[in-house]
Scaffold this active site. Sequence first.
Site, PDB file in Angstrom:
ATOM      1  N   ASN A 160     -15.641 -16.400  77.054  1.00 23.06           N
ATOM      2  CA  ASN A 160     -15.230 -17.809  76.940  1.00 23.06           C
ATOM      3  C   ASN A 160     -14.137 -18.204  77.946  1.00 23.06           C
ATOM      4  OD1 ASN A 160     -15.801 -17.622  73.409  1.00 23.06           O
ATOM      5  ND2 ASN A 160     -17.093 -18.663  74.898  1.00 23.06           N
ATOM      6  N   ASP A 173     -20.553 -20.903  65.931  1.00 24.35           N
ATOM      7  CA  ASP A 173     -21.095 -21.512  67.149  1.00 24.35           C
ATOM      8  C   ASP A 173     -21.593 -22.931  66.869  1.00 24.35           C
ATOM      9  OD1 ASP A 173     -21.759 -21.650  69.787  1.00 24.35           O
ATOM     10  OD2 ASP A 173     -23.572 -20.431  69.635  1.00 24.35           O
TER      11      ASP A 173
HETATM   12  C1  IPE Z   1     -19.962 -16.955  71.056  1.00 27.28           C
HETATM   13  O1  IPE Z   1     -20.299 -18.264  71.268  1.00 27.28           O
HETATM   14  C2  IPE Z   1     -18.488 -16.782  71.015  1.00 27.28           C
HETATM   15  C3  IPE Z   1     -17.808 -17.396  69.874  1.00 27.28           C
HETATM   16  C4  IPE Z   1     -18.372 -17.940  68.849  1.00 27.28           C
HETATM   17  C5  IPE Z   1     -16.375 -17.366  69.943  1.00 27.28           C
HETATM   18  P1  IPE Z   1     -20.702 -18.822  72.713  1.00 27.28           P
HETATM   19  O2  IPE Z   1     -21.196 -20.180  72.496  1.00 27.28           O
HETATM   20  O3  IPE Z   1     -19.582 -18.648  73.657  1.00 27.28           O
HETATM   21  O4  IPE Z   1     -21.859 -17.813  73.128  1.00 27.28           O
HETATM   22  P2  IPE Z   1     -23.098 -18.002  74.093  1.00 27.28           P
HETATM   23  O5  IPE Z   1     -22.548 -18.388  75.424  1.00 27.28           O
HETATM   24  O6  IPE Z   1     -23.963 -19.068  73.508  1.00 27.28           O
HETATM   25  O7  IPE Z   1     -23.761 -16.664  74.086  1.00 27.28           O
HETATM   26  C1  IPE Z   2     -18.156 -22.205  69.330  1.00 28.32           C
HETATM   27  O1  IPE Z   2     -18.695 -23.418  69.662  1.00 28.32           O
HETATM   28  C2  IPE Z   2     -16.686 -22.113  69.616  1.00 28.32           C
HETATM   29  C3  IPE Z   2     -16.343 -21.222  70.735  1.00 28.32           C
HETATM   30  C4  IPE Z   2     -17.165 -20.483  71.398  1.00 28.32           C
HETATM   31  C5  IPE Z   2     -14.945 -21.174  71.109  1.00 28.32           C
HETATM   32  P1  IPE Z   2     -19.156 -23.753  71.147  1.00 28.32           P
HETATM   33  O2  IPE Z   2     -17.994 -24.318  71.878  1.00 28.32           O
HETATM   34  O3  IPE Z   2     -19.785 -22.573  71.777  1.00 28.32           O
HETATM   35  O4  IPE Z   2     -20.208 -24.884  70.878  1.00 28.32           O
HETATM   36  P2  IPE Z   2     -21.599 -25.099  71.637  1.00 28.32           P
HETATM   37  O5  IPE Z   2     -22.354 -23.806  71.550  1.00 28.32           O
HETATM   38  O6  IPE Z   2     -21.280 -25.472  73.041  1.00 28.32           O
HETATM   39  O7  IPE Z   2     -22.259 -26.197  70.879  1.00 28.32           O
HETATM   40 MG    MG Z   3     -21.704 -21.919  71.832  1.00 29.27          MG
END
Ligand code: IPE
Ligand code: IPE
Ligand code: MG
Length: 232
Positions: free
Chosen positions: A61, A13
């Site tokens: 997502n 993340d």
């Molecule tokens: C969790 O990250 C999913 C992945 C790392 C693929 P998100 O960034 O989507 O999760 P939330 O929305 O902060 O819970």
């Molecule tokens: C994790 O990084 C990757 C996926 C969930 C696909 P994020 O895209 O959630 O990055 P932040 O949380 O917005 O910084």
């Molecule tokens: Mg994220």
Amino acid sequence: MDKIPQHVAFIMDGNGRWAKKRFLPRVAGHVKGVSALKKIVDHCDAIGIKNVTVFAFGRENWNRPQSEVSFLMKLMLKKLNKELGELNSKKAQIHFIGDRTRINHEFAKCIEHAEQLTANNTGIIFNICVDYSGECDIIQAVNRIIQDKLELPVTEQIFAKYLLTSHSPNPELVIRTSGESRISNFMLWQLAYSEIYFCQTLWPDFTPIELNKALEWYNNRERRFGKISEQL
Ligand code: IPE
Ligand code: IPE
Ligand code: MG
């Protein structure tokens, strides 16, 4: 380090925030995140972690802007095509975990090819969660158990065989980067007794050195499984 876990899972993340900090588009964070992942998998392999699972794209997502979703899908396809040869030569066994029905045909084909090509490999088991949801994992197991008309009662051991991760032991260690302390619908059954390491580092900045820090932390955990502490 005395204890090397058999299975480490990563909730990768912070890609978007990494990009934002640099005044870059969010997708630049995803590109950098994939490079970070490659180094982490190589490091896990080198130090003898037998199973690595990464949360690459969660069911929730799909709620992101279509442009970001389609960029992510294309990026995963491109990287899989690029890295498959090397992963195969290192004897990695690749598994994609999640719902295959909603991803595009070309990506689904490539996934199938990667899994078939590496099915008999004896090296690191590399699970990539795409369109994954812990709740869906449990529900699909329930539905298949009903379809198979299993004799009752169904035990935990039998149930676990129906989960999408049945080829790997449950992770002893889960690492979530970027300072969020939640599970976000990841491996709900499998994390029953995992040690969970939350760190502030954004995923694109997560290096083998950071992983070693997490492993040191893990080594200092006393895993009691409900028993009384040996230190008391
Ligand atoms: C969790 O990250 C999913 C992945 C790392 C693929 P998100 O960034 O989507 O999760 P939330 O929305 O902060 O819970
Ligand atoms: C994790 O990084 C990757 C996926 C969930 C696909 P994020 O895209 O959630 O990055 P932040 O949380 O917005 O910084
Ligand atoms: Mg994220």
